[in-house]
Scaffold this active site. Structure first.
Site, PDB file in Angstrom:
ATOM      1  N   LEU A  43       0.816  -1.204   0.000  1.00 46.92           N
ATOM      2  CA  LEU A  43       0.000   0.000   0.000  1.00 46.92           C
ATOM      3  C   LEU A  43       0.858   1.266   0.000  1.00 46.92           C
ATOM      4  CD1 LEU A  43      -2.950   0.877  -0.012  1.00 46.92           C
ATOM      5  CD2 LEU A  43      -2.866   0.943   2.494  1.00 46.92           C
ATOM      6  N   LYS A  60      -9.579  -0.055   8.767  1.00 47.78           N
ATOM      7  CA  LYS A  60     -10.770  -0.813   8.383  1.00 47.78           C
ATOM      8  C   LYS A  60     -11.743  -1.096   9.515  1.00 47.78           C
ATOM      9  CE  LYS A  60      -8.728  -3.156   4.421  1.00 47.78           C
ATOM     10  NZ  LYS A  60      -8.112  -4.443   4.063  1.00 47.78           N
ATOM     11  N   GLU A  86      -4.991  -9.123   7.465  1.00 51.29           N
ATOM     12  CA  GLU A  86      -6.147  -8.387   8.014  1.00 51.29           C
ATOM     13  C   GLU A  86      -7.449  -8.999   7.507  1.00 51.29           C
ATOM     14  OE1 GLU A  86      -6.351  -4.112   8.517  1.00 51.29           O
ATOM     15  OE2 GLU A  86      -4.248  -3.946   7.904  1.00 51.29           O
ATOM     16  N   HIS A 105     -10.806 -11.513   9.589  1.00 39.42           N
ATOM     17  CA  HIS A 105     -12.268 -11.357   9.568  1.00 39.42           C
ATOM     18  C   HIS A 105     -12.989 -12.696   9.398  1.00 39.42           C
ATOM     19  CE1 HIS A 105     -12.633  -6.958   9.430  1.00 39.42           C
ATOM     20  NE2 HIS A 105     -11.560  -6.953   8.666  1.00 39.42           N
TER      21      HIS A 105
END
Lengths: 340, 340
Positions: free
Chosen positions: A26, A133, A203, A207
């Site tokens: 990123l 997030k 990440e 979830h």
């Protein structure tokens, strides 16, 4: 490039001096995005092992080459500095930076908040933008509202793709309705290989049922690869803890229970498994039920949809900061400004 | 309505006091939209022949009933005042109003600008919002920037559906791109009968080949009906002069030549002939060409898509005004804020 743009690119006095914290997939994309902008200049980059600073602009490609060959932008001659306390040391160097994009993984969950605290402690004033997030991570930042405001920091949270671009689209779409019933965000992400986005993929795994931030963060590359082998490289995510919910609730649009986020990530194919979209359903003043839809073009990458908005919010944040407006704002309440 | 909302609706001290200028189809819809809001209170309405003012809130239905039965809100007992100089007289009555939505037809083309000048002359301070359509009309307002700023007015222009909601969506969508190639707005409007929107339909006709603002404005109802008979009630509009172009150019997104607006209006069927949408095409930092699309649900009426955003921008304008930010802003650079 027309005459006006050339003028803009050479008048660095009015350019926004930008720093990028974190230099994985990123952060590197962010540096490449800034390199194309006349209104912004990349002056600082940092990773776990060092930082680089150059007043009149770092070369994004040099930073990327150095990081990928040597493991840290700190090796960039003669602008780099090797340190395991890179963010703190960069701040304390008092090198002028107008705004930072925190292109940092948020593992552990309080990492971004801890970075914000470092900025507050240092007395630095300017704009901070995150593409965080999780709802719980945004909540930690919202709790720092008064500290940020009191220290002359304009903090823009949830300013990537989702939350960010899609949350803002939901906020806009809500305008047609007297009452908003639900906001459904569904994303498709396709990447050629997961190793280019190690932190982001962890990440995502966090979830999934049976995982959390700690266990996903602790996975070795071999373990991640084994998990992806089981699913042919596909991650299906449902009812994710995503800060779009708290951001839309804060903006008064609907209660967070009415916001859902889910998606499909293909870690072996740059083609998106589905078109990323947000659907906003509500009732108009005449009593009619309808749904507005905002759909992202499949050819836009996650990196384009995160970094573009992040710098758009950084520019908007800079305008607010110039007017003395400090504190914390979300992507749902500010229009990002296009950066030329 | 939950406890918090009840509290908001009864605490008129914090409600935004709103006036609606113009009481045709759009003004009446605006009054109905405000009637559903806890955060806003409709204190003033005006038409060509009179105005009505009530400090603690006019009843929207009473205003509509009075207008439709007697021809002017000025007949509303005991809050009405009959005058052919209604806007001027309402302003000069010094009745407190935080913001006005100018739900006025823009025929002639300098009408809205002339109303803005009346506000400037009067010394009134607050928020003005228009849902103006033509580029040339917005240009007249932009030229008044310094006067507006110097007189404590926060003027939000182009804040209806298009320009407005769709321009803002284009502004958002642009964020994913390093360069925006084109913005294409295509609208579908369906109304049961054109007589409910006489001024709006004349504005549409003015965009057709062979017509202009003056000739369309001068058409009798019989002439409009005859024109619509020829086309089975359908108006097809292409390459319209629409302020979305100048608004996106001002926001630095693309040159106005790359913005097109067109649409189809069915004046005999409330069903939309096509789904209103905006497509934004550009190149990402990686060099990929893609298109984002924002599509409005067919069940949302023109009135819902104009009035909702207009009041969202009025709320945003009020926040800016409270912070001492005056002058003129467009829908492309400010996020409308949801009004509960």
């Amino acid at each position: 490039m027309n005459a006006e743009q050339i003028q803009a690119s050479t008048s660095s006095a009015t350019s926004i001096r930008v720093g990028v914290l974190g230099f994985g997939g990123l952060g590197q994309a962010a540096a490449r995005v800034v390199a194309l902008k006349q209104e912004m200049i990349l002056v600082a980059t940092a990773d776990k092992e060092g930082y680089a600073y150059k007043k009149d602009g770092l070369n994004a490609q040099d930073c990327i080459k150095t990081y990928n060959s040597q493991g840290s932008v700190g090796y960039l001659e003669p602008f780099g500095c090797l340190t395991t306390n890179s963010i703190q040391d960069l701040i304390e160097s008092r090198s002028p930076v107008d705004g930072y994009f925190l292109a940092l993984p948020n593992l552990p969950n309080d990492f971004i908040a801890s970075v914000a605290k470092q900025f507050i402690k240092s007395g630095w004033q300017g704009v901070l933008v995150d593409a965080i997030k999780r709802t719980s991570a945004v909540e930690q930042l919202l709790a720092m509202k008064d500290e940020l405001a009191g220290n002359g920091i304009t903090y823009m949270t949830g300013c990537g793709a989702t939350p960010g671009l899609l949350t803002a689209a939901a906020s806009l779409a809500a305008q047609s309705y007297a009452e908003v019933h639900k906001v459904e965000i569904t994303f498709g992400v396709g990447i050629a290989n997961w190793e280019a986005y190690r932190a982001t993929i962890r990440e995502d795994i966090a979830h999934m049922p049976g995982y959390n931030v700690e266990t996903a963060s602790a996975m070795t590359d071999v373990e991640v690869a084994a998990l992806l082998d089981e699913t042919d490289g596909i991650l299906v995510l449902e009812n994710m803890e995503h800060a779009d919910d708290i951001m839309l609730e804060l903006a008064g649009i609907c209660s967070r229970e009415n916001v859902t986020v889910g998606g499909v990530v293909d870690t072996r194919n740059p083609k998106k498994p589905l078109s990323t979209n947000v659907k906003v359903t509500g009732r108009t003043f005449e009593g009619r039920i309808s749904t507005h839809t905002f759909t992202l073009g499949d050819e836009t990458s996650m990196a384009a949809n995160v970094c573009g908005p992040a710098f758009g919010y950084l520019k908007a944040g800079k305008q607010l900061h110039n007017k003395g407006i400090y504190g914390i704002l979300t992507a749902a309440e500010v229009m990002p400004l296009f950066v030329r």
